[in-house]
Motif scaffolding. Structure first.
Motif, PDB file in Angstrom:
ATOM      1  N   LEU A 189      18.153   9.938  20.907  1.00  0.00           N
ATOM      2  CA  LEU A 189      16.946   9.195  20.554  1.00  0.00           C
ATOM      3  C   LEU A 189      16.843   7.864  20.628  1.00  0.00           C
ATOM      4  O   LEU A 189      15.832   7.097  21.140  1.00  0.00           O
ATOM      5  CB  LEU A 189      16.330   9.657  19.116  1.00  0.00           C
ATOM      6  N   GLU A 190      17.804   6.947  20.010  1.00  0.00           N
ATOM      7  CA  GLU A 190      17.862   5.770  20.180  1.00  0.00           C
ATOM      8  C   GLU A 190      17.760   5.135  21.415  1.00  0.00           C
ATOM      9  O   GLU A 190      17.059   4.037  21.857  1.00  0.00           O
ATOM     10  CB  GLU A 190      19.036   5.235  19.337  1.00  0.00           C
ATOM     11  N   ASP A 191      18.535   5.687  22.150  1.00  0.00           N
ATOM     12  CA  ASP A 191      18.838   5.107  23.696  1.00  0.00           C
ATOM     13  C   ASP A 191      17.337   5.319  24.534  1.00  0.00           C
ATOM     14  O   ASP A 191      16.929   4.597  25.080  1.00  0.00           O
ATOM     15  CB  ASP A 191      19.901   5.826  24.543  1.00  0.00           C
ATOM     16  N   LEU A 192      16.662   6.341  24.076  1.00  0.00           N
ATOM     17  CA  LEU A 192      15.468   6.767  24.909  1.00  0.00           C
ATOM     18  C   LEU A 192      14.466   5.659  24.356  1.00  0.00           C
ATOM     19  O   LEU A 192      13.584   5.275  25.106  1.00  0.00           O
ATOM     20  CB  LEU A 192      15.033   8.326  24.456  1.00  0.00           C
TER      21      LEU A 192
ATOM     22  N   PRO B 218       6.925  24.418  16.383  1.00  0.00           N
ATOM     23  CA  PRO B 218       7.645  23.690  17.642  1.00  0.00           C
ATOM     24  C   PRO B 218       8.232  24.656  18.556  1.00  0.00           C
ATOM     25  O   PRO B 218       8.276  25.646  18.548  1.00  0.00           O
ATOM     26  CB  PRO B 218       9.210  22.963  16.856  1.00  0.00           C
ATOM     27  N   VAL B 219       8.184  24.182  19.800  1.00  0.00           N
ATOM     28  CA  VAL B 219       8.944  24.607  20.904  1.00  0.00           C
ATOM     29  C   VAL B 219      10.486  24.211  20.527  1.00  0.00           C
ATOM     30  O   VAL B 219      10.797  23.094  20.717  1.00  0.00           O
ATOM     31  CB  VAL B 219       8.341  24.055  22.240  1.00  0.00           C
ATOM     32  N   TRP B 220      11.162  25.118  20.624  1.00  0.00           N
ATOM     33  CA  TRP B 220      12.688  25.072  20.452  1.00  0.00           C
ATOM     34  C   TRP B 220      13.433  24.839  21.689  1.00  0.00           C
ATOM     35  O   TRP B 220      13.040  25.400  22.635  1.00  0.00           O
ATOM     36  CB  TRP B 220      13.483  25.962  19.660  1.00  0.00           C
ATOM     37  N   ASN B 221      14.045  23.677  21.999  1.00  0.00           N
ATOM     38  CA  ASN B 221      14.858  23.675  23.333  1.00  0.00           C
ATOM     39  C   ASN B 221      16.115  23.258  23.076  1.00  0.00           C
ATOM     40  O   ASN B 221      16.583  22.196  22.646  1.00  0.00           O
ATOM     41  CB  ASN B 221      14.002  22.685  24.056  1.00  0.00           C
ATOM     42  N   ARG B 222      17.315  24.101  23.511  1.00  0.00           N
ATOM     43  CA  ARG B 222      18.756  23.678  23.296  1.00  0.00           C
ATOM     44  C   ARG B 222      19.144  22.452  24.096  1.00  0.00           C
ATOM     45  O   ARG B 222      19.954  21.832  23.655  1.00  0.00           O
ATOM     46  CB  ARG B 222      19.495  24.918  23.553  1.00  0.00           C
ATOM     47  N   ALA B 223      18.161  22.102  25.232  1.00  0.00           N
ATOM     48  CA  ALA B 223      18.661  20.993  25.858  1.00  0.00           C
ATOM     49  C   ALA B 223      18.519  19.557  25.197  1.00  0.00           C
ATOM     50  O   ALA B 223      19.116  18.705  25.444  1.00  0.00           O
ATOM     51  CB  ALA B 223      17.650  20.815  27.205  1.00  0.00           C
ATOM     52  N   LEU B 224      17.799  19.724  23.699  1.00  0.00           N
ATOM     53  CA  LEU B 224      17.628  18.706  22.945  1.00  0.00           C
ATOM     54  C   LEU B 224      19.018  18.410  22.126  1.00  0.00           C
ATOM     55  O   LEU B 224      19.135  17.175  21.619  1.00  0.00           O
ATOM     56  CB  LEU B 224      16.473  18.538  22.033  1.00  0.00           C
TER      57      LEU B 224
ATOM     58  N   VAL C  77       5.247  19.960  19.469  1.00  0.00           N
ATOM     59  CA  VAL C  77       6.507  19.609  18.880  1.00  0.00           C
ATOM     60  C   VAL C  77       7.485  19.997  19.682  1.00  0.00           C
ATOM     61  O   VAL C  77       7.466  21.413  19.765  1.00  0.00           O
ATOM     62  CB  VAL C  77       6.335  20.020  17.310  1.00  0.00           C
ATOM     63  N   LEU C  78       8.491  19.389  19.999  1.00  0.00           N
ATOM     64  CA  LEU C  78       9.548  19.640  20.884  1.00  0.00           C
ATOM     65  C   LEU C  78      10.898  19.525  19.943  1.00  0.00           C
ATOM     66  O   LEU C  78      11.204  18.277  19.489  1.00  0.00           O
ATOM     67  CB  LEU C  78       9.732  19.247  22.243  1.00  0.00           C
ATOM     68  N   ALA C  79      11.462  20.490  19.716  1.00  0.00           N
ATOM     69  CA  ALA C  79      12.787  20.277  18.719  1.00  0.00           C
ATOM     70  C   ALA C  79      14.348  20.874  19.372  1.00  0.00           C
ATOM     71  O   ALA C  79      14.025  22.046  19.755  1.00  0.00           O
ATOM     72  CB  ALA C  79      12.334  20.613  17.167  1.00  0.00           C
ATOM     73  N   SER C  80      15.143  20.421  18.611  1.00  0.00           N
ATOM     74  CA  SER C  80      16.320  20.784  19.110  1.00  0.00           C
ATOM     75  C   SER C  80      16.582  22.123  18.023  1.00  0.00           C
ATOM     76  O   SER C  80      16.196  22.039  16.742  1.00  0.00           O
ATOM     77  CB  SER C  80      17.576  19.901  18.542  1.00  0.00           C
ATOM     78  N   PRO C  81      17.260  23.052  18.345  1.00  0.00           N
ATOM     79  CA  PRO C  81      17.409  24.191  17.560  1.00  0.00           C
ATOM     80  C   PRO C  81      18.546  24.230  16.425  1.00  0.00           C
ATOM     81  O   PRO C  81      18.629  25.145  15.929  1.00  0.00           O
ATOM     82  CB  PRO C  81      17.564  25.481  18.227  1.00  0.00           C
ATOM     83  N   ALA C  82      19.377  23.135  16.333  1.00  0.00           N
ATOM     84  CA  ALA C  82      20.320  22.843  15.596  1.00  0.00           C
ATOM     85  C   ALA C  82      19.864  23.203  14.176  1.00  0.00           C
ATOM     86  O   ALA C  82      18.683  22.730  13.954  1.00  0.00           O
ATOM     87  CB  ALA C  82      21.080  21.649  15.746  1.00  0.00           C
ATOM     88  N   ILE C  83      20.829  23.617  13.204  1.00  0.00           N
ATOM     89  CA  ILE C  83      20.169  24.054  12.107  1.00  0.00           C
ATOM     90  C   ILE C  83      19.664  22.623  11.207  1.00  0.00           C
ATOM     91  O   ILE C  83      18.894  22.719  10.385  1.00  0.00           O
ATOM     92  CB  ILE C  83      21.436  24.515  11.045  1.00  0.00           C
TER      93      ILE C  83
ATOM     94  N   LEU D 112      22.082  17.221  21.174  1.00  0.00           N
ATOM     95  CA  LEU D 112      23.055  15.865  21.513  1.00  0.00           C
ATOM     96  C   LEU D 112      22.771  15.484  22.918  1.00  0.00           C
ATOM     97  O   LEU D 112      23.629  15.192  23.798  1.00  0.00           O
ATOM     98  CB  LEU D 112      24.544  16.471  21.488  1.00  0.00           C
ATOM     99  N   ALA D 113      21.572  15.686  23.158  1.00  0.00           N
ATOM    100  CA  ALA D 113      21.094  15.122  24.741  1.00  0.00           C
ATOM    101  C   ALA D 113      21.134  13.725  24.825  1.00  0.00           C
ATOM    102  O   ALA D 113      20.895  12.750  24.011  1.00  0.00           O
ATOM    103  CB  ALA D 113      19.761  15.499  25.069  1.00  0.00           C
ATOM    104  N   SER D 114      21.531  13.149  26.046  1.00  0.00           N
ATOM    105  CA  SER D 114      21.323  11.701  26.648  1.00  0.00           C
ATOM    106  C   SER D 114      20.038  11.420  26.707  1.00  0.00           C
ATOM    107  O   SER D 114      19.031  12.109  26.764  1.00  0.00           O
ATOM    108  CB  SER D 114      22.131  11.780  27.780  1.00  0.00           C
ATOM    109  N   ALA D 115      19.872  10.150  26.820  1.00  0.00           N
ATOM    110  CA  ALA D 115      18.423   9.584  26.849  1.00  0.00           C
ATOM    111  C   ALA D 115      17.783   9.960  28.197  1.00  0.00           C
ATOM    112  O   ALA D 115      16.539  10.167  28.389  1.00  0.00           O
ATOM    113  CB  ALA D 115      18.529   7.951  26.884  1.00  0.00           C
ATOM    114  N   ALA D 116      18.599  10.031  29.336  1.00  0.00           N
ATOM    115  CA  ALA D 116      17.990  10.493  30.577  1.00  0.00           C
ATOM    116  C   ALA D 116      17.743  11.882  30.399  1.00  0.00           C
ATOM    117  O   ALA D 116      16.615  12.470  31.014  1.00  0.00           O
ATOM    118  CB  ALA D 116      19.271  10.344  31.890  1.00  0.00           C
ATOM    119  N   THR D 117      18.396  12.827  29.978  1.00  0.00           N
ATOM    120  CA  THR D 117      17.975  14.278  29.719  1.00  0.00           C
ATOM    121  C   THR D 117      16.757  14.279  28.909  1.00  0.00           C
ATOM    122  O   THR D 117      15.826  15.031  29.244  1.00  0.00           O
ATOM    123  CB  THR D 117      18.931  15.100  28.846  1.00  0.00           C
ATOM    124  N   LEU D 118      16.584  13.318  27.833  1.00  0.00           N
ATOM    125  CA  LEU D 118      15.435  13.429  26.997  1.00  0.00           C
ATOM    126  C   LEU D 118      14.245  12.813  27.649  1.00  0.00           C
ATOM    127  O   LEU D 118      13.158  13.451  27.568  1.00  0.00           O
ATOM    128  CB  LEU D 118      15.606  12.600  25.639  1.00  0.00           C
TER     129      LEU D 118
END
Length: 177
Positions: free
Chosen positions: A113-116, A76-82, A51-57, A84-90
């Motif tokens: 997420l939708e764009d990915l 989960p593995v918390w990753n700040r890069a998630l 599980v990979l997740a954004s650390p937003a509340i 508000l990430a773009s599809a390219a970053t995801l």
């Protein structure tokens, strides 16, 4: 074959006077929706070994409710890069996933997420539903014909599930005036 499941955080509260968007919590409807999605994923036999997740509340609280419905907590593995990430970053994050993980859950935000989903999947009825809208607490599950995550490419995945909270309970759909 790899399976990637994307979960958009549940509906957050705009009434809470937090200073940063990152700190916005879920509202009551969001909590109900996330718990129901967790129950549904369990009933449908969704399994995850990473599980990979954004650390937003709102993502942390979404996962708390999902695990309540799922009946099992996965760390989960918390990753700040998630956040508000773009599809390219995801996609970069997908391609960097550990190859020993075959069933991954990624939890984050739109529009990335939708764009990915739209970037990875082939045309079809479920993809058209994603194009229409990817609501909060919605799950999209794809299978990728790869042995290594680094091989994930555009327009190669099959979208096998797209589940919105309102599909399970109409009261969890959009508010009507």
């Amino acid at each position: 074959m790899k399976t990637l499941t994307l979960l958009r955080h549940a509906k957050s509260s705009w009434d809470d006077p937090v200073a940063r968007d990152f700190d916005r919590p879920l509202n009551a409807k969001g909590r109900r929706a996330a718990e129901m999605i967790g129950r549904h994923m369990k009933a449908e036999g969704f399994t995850f070994d990473h599980v990979l997740a954004s650390p937003a509340i709102r993502v942390i609280e979404t996962l708390d409710e999902v695990w309540s419905g799922y009946g099992r907590t996965l760390e989960p593995v918390w990753n700040r890069a998630l956040y508000l990430a773009s599809a390219a970053t995801l996609l970069d994050l997908v391609q960097a996933l550990p190859d020993d993980a075959d069933h991954v859950l990624m939890v984050g935000h739109n529009p990335g997420l939708e764009d990915l989903v739209l970037d990875l999947t082939l045309d079809g009825e479920l993809r058209e539903r994603v194009e229409d809208k990817y609501p909060t607490a919605t799950v999209a599950q794809m299978t990728l014909p790869v042995d290594r995550w680094a091989e994930a490419r555009a327009h190669s995945a099959a979208l096998v599930a797209f589940i919105r909270p309102r599909d399970l309970d109409p009261t969890l759909g959009p508010d009507t005036p």
